[in-house]
Design an enzyme around this catalytic site. Structure first.
Site: not given
Ligand code: OSB
Ligand code: MG
Length: 377
Positions: A136, A162, A164, A189, A216, A241, A265, A293
């Protein structure tokens, strides 16, 4: 089983690469490790991976500490239990606080698996010996900086990228990554950064052209109807999520066709027991799942690897190697990815030792029921 001693360790670790989502930016994380000791002297470890601030979920590290200390510790000490699910009934009346509960549930599963002499993965019903990992990538200062991160993670062998996204950082970075890498498994995401008005939905439809594996959580957590309206018009699967914190939410998602992929999660859903049930329900409905994660330390990451070994986890999970996040993790050995794939441990429990010295060295707060009040500083 009887828990005779509980310790909480709030630990701060710096991230090797700071991470920005639509809602917050982080360069270090404060997570609480839960250590349960039973009457046979065995220990089980779990992780409360709530962010320090209430931008991803309503909980914070401080609320997690408070709820643990005032509500969960005494209930866990009083309980007489044979399975983690049975232990959880002792705090069933506490509403919300999923991340906090997840830390205790994870420790109970580790303890229980060790008592049974089985790996956490097989205790949960896992069938895979290795799991495929994706990464991510946060919002970067420039598209070039993002492209460099993508190159680096693809070179490390990760199976999915992925990105953001947020209003102002969406079509341009997505199309830049897609044109540089036409065939990779790519998804986005938004962490709920968009509103579900008609104009925004029309705008998001243009993401179909990027052939993403999923989009996402574009809208706010409670906006199931908005997600459904988008999904009816979008070819790309919507993945939920933040919206899904319980099995009831998953039922709502299915009933409204508000998403066609589920990010399980473990922390968000209150721990491994509910996460497993969510996997079973989603699989029954033909919905593919993957494990998201929270930049977990090794304790939570190992639990994520274990749950990702269940058969319905057909998409790559956020279980990258420890080295993507931390120079030195709290477990020995750290989680390692070879060519983007992580081996599922077969030794009892989470399958890693705890680096107790490193935990103590980076500890911000400590509670030990053997030392009562005097242990807090
Ligand atoms: O939306 O998945 C999410 C980290 C903090 C808050 C929200 C998210 C995330 C990540 C972390 O995307 C991904 C990882 O732990 O590899
Ligand atoms: Mg997410």
């Amino acid at each position: 089983m009887k828990i005779t001693r509980i310790q909480l360790h709030e630990v701060r670790l710096p991230l090797v690469h700071s991470f920005q989502t639509s809602s917050h930016r982080k360069s270090s994380l404060d997570h609480i490790l839960v250590e349960l000791t039973d009457d046979a002297g065995r220990t089980g470890w779990g992780e409360i991976a709530s962010p320090a601030d209430p931008f991803y979920c309503p909980e914070t590290t401080d609320t997690a500490w408070l709820i643990s200390e005032h509500y969960l510790v005494t209930r866990a000490l009083d309980a007489d239990w044979t399975t983690p699910a049975e232990l959880e009934t002792s705090w069933a009346k506490i509403r919300g606080h999923e991340f906090t509960k997840a830390g205790f549930v994870g420790a109970a599963w580790d303890l229980w698996a060790k008592a049974e002499g089985v790996s956490l993965a097989s205790a949960l019903g896992g069938t895979r010996h290795e799991v495929r990992a994706g990464v991510s990538l946060g919002i970067e200062p420039t598209v070039d900086a993002l492209l460099a991160q993508v190159e680096k993670q693809l070179a490390a062998g990760y199976h999915r990228i992925k990105l953001k996204i947020a209003p102002g950082w969406d079509l341009e970075p997505v199309h830049a990554v897609r044109s540089a890498h036409p065939d990779i498994d790519l998804h986005v995401d938004a962490n709920g950064a968009y509103t579900s008005d008609d104009q925004t939905i029309d705008y998001l439809l243009s993401l179909d052209a990027a052939h993403l594996t999923m989009i996402e959580q574009p809208f706010a957590p409670r906006d199931f109807v908005g997600h459904s309206r988008l999904q009816q018009r979008l070819q790309t699967p919507v993945c939920l999520d933040e919206s899904v914190v319980s099995l009831d939410d998953l039922q709502t998602m299915i009933a409204l066709d508000a998403g066609r992929v589920l990010n399980i999660k473990v922390s968000r859903m209150g721990g491994l027991t509910v996460a497993k049930a969510a996997h079973d329900l989603a699989t029954e409905h033909g919905i593919p799942v993957w494990c998201g994660g929270m930049h977990e330390f090794g304790v939570g990451r190992a639990a994520n690897v274990a749950i990702s070994s269940l058969p319905g986890f057909t998409l790559p999970s956020d279980v990258s190697g420890s080295d993507k996040y931390y120079a030195r993790d709290v477990i020995m050995p750290p989680v390692v990815a070879h060519d983007g794939t992580v081996t599922v441990p077969s030794t009892p429990g989470i399958g890693h030792e705890i680096d107790v010295e490193w935990v103590a060295e980076n500890r911000l707060r400590h509670l030990d029921t053997d030392l009562a009040e005097s242990a807090q500083h």
